[in-house]
Each structure stands twice: as structure tokens, then as C-alpha cells.
Scaffold this motif. Structure first.
Motif, PDB file in Angstrom:
ATOM      1  N   GLY A 121       0.813  -1.210   0.000  1.00 23.90           N
ATOM      2  CA  GLY A 121       0.000   0.000   0.000  1.00 23.90           C
ATOM      3  C   GLY A 121       0.842   1.252   0.000  1.00 23.90           C
ATOM      4  O   GLY A 121       0.645   2.166  -0.810  1.00 23.90           O
ATOM      5  N   LYS A 122       1.819   1.319   0.887  1.00 19.32           N
ATOM      6  CA  LYS A 122       2.681   2.491   0.979  1.00 19.32           C
ATOM      7  C   LYS A 122       3.552   2.649  -0.256  1.00 19.32           C
ATOM      8  O   LYS A 122       3.999   3.751  -0.576  1.00 19.32           O
ATOM      9  N   ALA A 123       3.802   1.528  -0.976  1.00 24.06           N
ATOM     10  CA  ALA A 123       4.648   1.577  -2.172  1.00 24.06           C
ATOM     11  C   ALA A 123       3.844   1.826  -3.447  1.00 24.06           C
ATOM     12  O   ALA A 123       4.407   1.811  -4.541  1.00 24.06           O
TER      13      ALA A 123
ATOM     14  N   ARG B 167       7.549  -2.700 -11.648  1.00 26.18           N
ATOM     15  CA  ARG B 167       8.184  -3.433 -10.563  1.00 26.18           C
ATOM     16  C   ARG B 167       7.830  -2.785  -9.234  1.00 26.18           C
ATOM     17  O   ARG B 167       7.800  -1.555  -9.126  1.00 26.18           O
ATOM     18  N   LEU B 168       7.562  -3.612  -8.253  1.00 23.00           N
ATOM     19  CA  LEU B 168       7.241  -3.148  -6.911  1.00 23.00           C
ATOM     20  C   LEU B 168       8.194  -3.823  -5.941  1.00 23.00           C
ATOM     21  O   LEU B 168       8.189  -5.052  -5.809  1.00 23.00           O
ATOM     22  N   LYS B 169       9.054  -3.018  -5.310  1.00 18.26           N
ATOM     23  CA  LYS B 169      10.048  -3.554  -4.379  1.00 18.26           C
ATOM     24  C   LYS B 169      10.866  -4.680  -5.023  1.00 18.26           C
ATOM     25  O   LYS B 169      11.141  -5.710  -4.407  1.00 18.26           O
ATOM     26  N   GLY B 170      11.229  -4.465  -6.284  1.00 21.16           N
ATOM     27  CA  GLY B 170      12.083  -5.415  -6.980  1.00 21.16           C
ATOM     28  C   GLY B 170      11.376  -6.553  -7.674  1.00 21.16           C
ATOM     29  O   GLY B 170      12.020  -7.372  -8.337  1.00 21.16           O
ATOM     30  N   HIS B 171      10.034  -6.623  -7.567  1.00 18.68           N
ATOM     31  CA  HIS B 171       9.282  -7.726  -8.149  1.00 18.68           C
ATOM     32  C   HIS B 171       8.390  -7.223  -9.284  1.00 18.68           C
ATOM     33  O   HIS B 171       7.656  -6.241  -9.118  1.00 18.68           O
ATOM     34  N   GLU B 172       8.416  -7.912 -10.416  1.00 18.80           N
ATOM     35  CA  GLU B 172       7.552  -7.545 -11.527  1.00 18.80           C
ATOM     36  C   GLU B 172       6.104  -7.903 -11.200  1.00 18.80           C
ATOM     37  O   GLU B 172       5.813  -8.996 -10.691  1.00 18.80           O
TER      38      GLU B 172
ATOM     39  N   ALA C 196      -5.439  -2.830  17.129  1.00 20.43           N
ATOM     40  CA  ALA C 196      -5.028  -1.753  16.233  1.00 20.43           C
ATOM     41  C   ALA C 196      -4.108  -2.332  15.175  1.00 20.43           C
ATOM     42  O   ALA C 196      -2.930  -2.579  15.430  1.00 20.43           O
ATOM     43  N   GLY C 197      -4.651  -2.603  13.991  1.00 18.10           N
ATOM     44  CA  GLY C 197      -3.844  -3.161  12.913  1.00 18.10           C
ATOM     45  C   GLY C 197      -3.725  -2.189  11.769  1.00 18.10           C
ATOM     46  O   GLY C 197      -3.770  -0.979  11.954  1.00 18.10           O
ATOM     47  N   GLY C 198      -3.572  -2.720  10.553  1.00 10.89           N
ATOM     48  CA  GLY C 198      -3.473  -1.876   9.373  1.00 10.89           C
ATOM     49  C   GLY C 198      -2.054  -1.532   9.001  1.00 10.89           C
ATOM     50  O   GLY C 198      -1.089  -2.118   9.502  1.00 10.89           O
ATOM     51  N   VAL C 199      -1.898  -0.538   8.122  1.00 14.68           N
ATOM     52  CA  VAL C 199      -0.590  -0.232   7.548  1.00 14.68           C
ATOM     53  C   VAL C 199       0.390   0.313   8.572  1.00 14.68           C
ATOM     54  O   VAL C 199       1.605   0.280   8.358  1.00 14.68           O
ATOM     55  N   ASP C 200      -0.112   0.815   9.696  1.00 13.21           N
ATOM     56  CA  ASP C 200       0.781   1.396  10.700  1.00 13.21           C
ATOM     57  C   ASP C 200       1.007   0.467  11.892  1.00 13.21           C
ATOM     58  O   ASP C 200       1.319   0.920  12.992  1.00 13.21           O
ATOM     59  N   ILE C 201       0.890  -0.845  11.663  1.00 17.63           N
ATOM     60  CA  ILE C 201       1.018  -1.790  12.774  1.00 17.63           C
ATOM     61  C   ILE C 201       2.379  -1.678  13.451  1.00 17.63           C
ATOM     62  O   ILE C 201       2.499  -1.873  14.663  1.00 17.63           O
TER      63      ILE C 201
END
Length: 379
Positions: A51-53, A76-81, A116-121
Motif C-alpha cells: 500500500g505504501k509503495a 516493478r514493486l520492491k524489486g518484483h515484476e 489496532a492493525g493496518g498499515v501502521d502496525i
């Protein structure tokens, strides 16, 4: 090895854990054809933090879904196609967190849960996390998990408890090393839906996991390294497609150490490898495949061979390596060979008699420094 989210959710669904309605698409036209929105368009790559990328996008309708997917495919996302995307219906509720992880050093299972989860865990305060660990036993882990989440506020407590048995059952039935659901959406009524899932397989367990083998085989392009292991009996993972050092190494921990130390020296390891040299038994086939993959890499300038021999006899290994080199005529890279252990002197004699420019080092630091230097000179 990490499953793609789509397949991780398929696994969870098979154990009765609710997931958002969704489908896997391979091109923009398939995305646009799924129907009226809204949709969440999610790049399928084996990494976290998508998500952040920029790998997760919202689409109000079919046209936006096609555009969003089309913008992701081939990048590519974090080195992956990105070769596929999962489109799914949005889920809502309190974002909670739940994970089970096998601690390889102790053989115990670590449990972690939070309201409390999600992208800021990662930024969640420690006192908001329920932690526990238990022996590697299904009943013990389920008991520990139920106890750990008992102090969480509602509706997180009820939501996590509603899927606790199914999550633990999936973890043990598929012999996983990590099962993480983040976010686990929990409604005010305590219903839980897995909004995202990270599952890491133990490839050594695959001989007992026919269903997983079927999945990996059917999706060979997405799980290349796993299928290579199934076909050839050893671990090979591309770390950096543009890397300048090929690795022929054995022992997972030592191989990771070698890759880390080369990176610290400014080199770029092309691959991780656990050759399992004891299984060669004089047959050069594994080495032929491995050397061929390294030779085909566009930027590899040097290959490091690192074998710490216990059961393996270095004389036999050296003979097998030389045979493999003869069978891979395209392999013209310089080789730094760090050999230590049983049969070292015989290995020296065999390599010297071959006439190949292949010097044997016994000191790992010296071998690493020489490898990094050759990578720089070849750049």
C-alpha cells in the motif's frame, strides 16, 4: 517462501475464514470486465508494504479498475515484476492484527494480536499488543491465543476469537512458518474478515503437502523458485536480477550470511542458494543447472563458491564442480572458491591438476573481499 495474497486468501477460505469477494486478473481487460465497483486493485507480489509503495489502488467502477490494473502490470514493486492483480470488494470494520510465527531457534510458536492493525502496525505501542508463545502443538497454541486476546477490548476480542480455531488449524495443517492477517476487519457484531494475509510456507514440508504442491505447480510463473526446488532438490532464489555476484553455496544460514556480508562490501549478490552439497553424490546435474542460471544473469561478474564440508567430501565436490563447468560452456566467469572441511587437501590437488584458474581460499573474509574486488573490477 511467501504466497501471493490471492493464494493466501484462498488457503484461509478453505479453512472457513471469511475473505472479501475477489478475483485474480492477468491484464487490464480482465480487470475492467469484472463488473460494477467499487474495487480494490492489489498488485500480487510476495512482499509486504504494498500500500505504501503504491501497489494498492481504489477503483470506483470497471473503467477505473482497468486503468488502475493497467498502470500496475509490467512495472516493478520492491524489486518484483507485477504479473497479476487481485481485485476485491472493499471490507470495513475495526482494523485488527493477528499472527502466528514459528520461531525456528526454539521450535515454539509466537503469537501476536492487537485491536489496532493496518498499515501502521509497526508503530502500535507495545502495551496495545497481546503477546504469547507456546510449544509447537495445536491445542497448546489455541489455548495460548485464546488466553492472550482475553484482555483486548471489544469487538476485537470477539472477532479474533471467532477465527482463532480456524487460523490455528490452517497454520498446523499446512505446516506454515508464518500466518499473518493484517488487517483483520472486525464488525461491531464481532464478525471477522481477513482484509490481507501473509503466509510463508516451509518448502521442506512440501512432500507432505500435495494441495500446496498442486497450487505451486499450476502457477509456475509466479512461484519459480519453489518449482525449481521441487524439480531439482535445492534452494535457489534470485535476490537481485541486476546483481553482480553469483553464489554457489550450501547451508541456508551461512548462505544468507555470505549474501549480507557481500552487500555490506558494496557487492550485489544475484542469488541465494542452498545447494545441499551432501546430496550431489557425484552427480553434476544440480551444479549444471545452477551454473547455467548464473551464467545467464546479465550483470554477474564473478561467482563465489562457499562450501563448509562436514558430510560432504571436498575432493568429490571439486571433481563434480569441474565436471559441471565442462558441461556449461557458456560459463566464463571468474570463480573464488572458499572450501573448508573434510577432504580439503584432495580438493586442492584435483583443482591444481585440472589446470583451471580456480584458487581455493579457506578464510571466508579473504574470499569475500576478493569476490567483492572482482565484482568492482568487472563493472
Amino acid at each position: 517462501m511467501m504466497l501471493l495474497e490471492h493464494d493466501a486468501k484462498g488457503l484461509l477460505s478453505g479453512f472457513g475464514i471469511a475473505v472479501p469477494e475477489g478475483a485474480l486478473v492477468k491484464n487490464a481487460a480482465e480487470a475492467a470486465a469484472l463488473g460494477e465497483g467499487p474495487w480494490i486493485v492489489k498488485a500480487q507480489v510476495p512482499v509486504g508494504g504494498r500500500g505504501k509503495a503504491g501497489g494498492i489502488r481504489r477503483a470506483a467502477g470497471p473503467a477505473e479498475a482497468g486503468e488502475a490494473a493497467g498502470a500496475l502490470f509490467g512495472t516493478r514493486l520492491k524489486g518484483h515484476e507485477i504479473r497479476s492483480c487481485r481485485l476485491e470488494r472493499p471490507a470495513a470494520g475495526l482494523e485488527c492484527y493477528l499472527s502466528l510465527a514459528l520461531e525456528t531457534a526454539s521450535g515454539r510458536v509466537a503469537l501476536l494480536a492487537s485491536a489496532a492493525g493496518g498499515v501502521d502496525i509497526e508503530s502500535v505501542a507495545g502495551d496495545a499488543l497481546a503477546r504469547a508463545d507456546a510449544a509447537y502443538d495445536e491445542k497448546a497454541v489455541l489455548t495460548a491465543l485464546r488466553s492472550a486476546v482475553g484482555a483486548l477490548p471489544e469487538p476485537a476480542r470477539s472477532g479474533i476469537l471467532s477465527v482463532a480455531a480456524e487460523v490455528v488449524a490452517a497454520f498446523f495443517a499446512r505446516e506454515l512458518t508464518l500466518l499473518e492477517i493484517n488487517p483483520l476487519f472486525v464488525t461491531p457484531q464481532g464478525r471477522a474478515v481477513a482484509g490481507d494475509a501473509k503466509i510463508v510456507l516451509d518448502l521442506n514440508a512440501l512432500p507432505r503437502q500435495a494441495e500446496l504442491v498442486g497450487l505451486l505447480s499450476a502457477r509456475a510463473a509466479d512461484y519459480r523458485e519453489a518449482n525449481l526446488k521441487l524439480a531439482h532438490g535445492f534452494d535457489f532464489v534470485v535476490l537481485d536480477a541486476e546483481g553482480d555476484v553469483g553464489l554457489v553455496t550450501t547451508g541456508a544460514g551461512l548462505s544468507m550470511q555470505v549474501a549480507d556480508e557481500l552487500t555490506a562490501m558494496g557487492a550485489r549478490p544475484f542469488n541465494f542458494c542452498d545447494l545441499r552439497a551432501g546430496g550431489l553424490k557425484g552427480n553434476p546435474e544440480r551444479l549444471v543447472h545452477l551454473l547455467g542460471w548464473i551464467a545467464a544473469a546479465p550483470n554477474v561478474k564473478v561467482t563465489l563458491v562457499n562450501i563448509f564440508a562436514g558430510i560432504t567430501h571436498l575432493g568429490e565436490f571439486s571433481t563434480t564442480l569441474l565436471e559441471a563447468l565442462d558441461l556449461v560452456p557458456d560459463f566464463r566467469l571468474p570463480i573464488v572458491a572458499r572450501l573448508v572441511g573434510h577432504g580439503l587437501e584432495e580438493a586442492r590437488e584435483i583443482v591444481a591438476a585440472s589446470g583451471r584458474d580456480l584458487a581455493i581460499e579457506t578464510d571466508l573474509d579473504v574470499a569475500l573481499a576478493r569476490t567483492a574486488e572482482l565484482a568492482r573490477k568487472g563493472a
